[in-house]
Design a protein around this motif. Sequence first.
Motif, PDB file in Angstrom:
ATOM      1  N   ARG A 169      36.901 -61.395  -6.722  1.00  0.00           N
ATOM      2  CA  ARG A 169      37.799 -62.222  -6.110  1.00  0.00           C
ATOM      3  C   ARG A 169      38.508 -61.357  -5.024  1.00  0.00           C
ATOM      4  N   ARG A 170      39.063 -60.416  -5.389  1.00  0.00           N
ATOM      5  CA  ARG A 170      39.859 -59.296  -4.510  1.00  0.00           C
ATOM      6  C   ARG A 170      39.013 -58.915  -3.461  1.00  0.00           C
ATOM      7  N   LEU A 171      37.528 -58.555  -3.737  1.00  0.00           N
ATOM      8  CA  LEU A 171      36.771 -58.072  -2.344  1.00  0.00           C
ATOM      9  C   LEU A 171      36.630 -59.079  -1.513  1.00  0.00           C
ATOM     10  N   GLU A 172      36.474 -60.431  -2.031  1.00  0.00           N
ATOM     11  CA  GLU A 172      36.477 -61.517  -1.112  1.00  0.00           C
ATOM     12  C   GLU A 172      37.471 -61.744  -0.134  1.00  0.00           C
ATOM     13  N   ALA A 173      38.769 -61.722  -1.032  1.00  0.00           N
ATOM     14  CA  ALA A 173      40.046 -61.807  -0.290  1.00  0.00           C
ATOM     15  C   ALA A 173      40.346 -60.787   0.798  1.00  0.00           C
ATOM     16  N   ARG A 174      39.689 -59.602   0.569  1.00  0.00           N
ATOM     17  CA  ARG A 174      39.628 -58.392   1.647  1.00  0.00           C
ATOM     18  C   ARG A 174      38.705 -58.878   2.680  1.00  0.00           C
ATOM     19  N   LYS A 175      37.569 -59.384   2.493  1.00  0.00           N
ATOM     20  CA  LYS A 175      36.714 -59.879   3.570  1.00  0.00           C
ATOM     21  C   LYS A 175      37.423 -60.739   4.711  1.00  0.00           C
ATOM     22  N   LYS A 176      38.002 -61.941   4.018  1.00  0.00           N
ATOM     23  CA  LYS A 176      38.511 -62.843   4.721  1.00  0.00           C
ATOM     24  C   LYS A 176      39.679 -62.258   5.729  1.00  0.00           C
TER      25      LYS A 176
END
Length: 54
Positions: free
Chosen positions: A44-51
């Motif tokens: 979840r955190r990695l996806e948020a960073r990508k966005k």
Amino acid sequence: MGFCTPKEYKLFMKEVGSFEQMLRYSKMIFFKYYLDISKKEQERRLEARKKRSA
């Protein structure tokens, strides 16, 4: 956790103390943090960073 082989882990554990001692003798100040999160939370955190970076 699958980041390295058992052999690599043993080598790291054997050498990390000497490395940290070298840093201390160099008068370097360092902080160690241990963060334990679930794979789901990590994803979840990695996806948020990508966005945020897009």
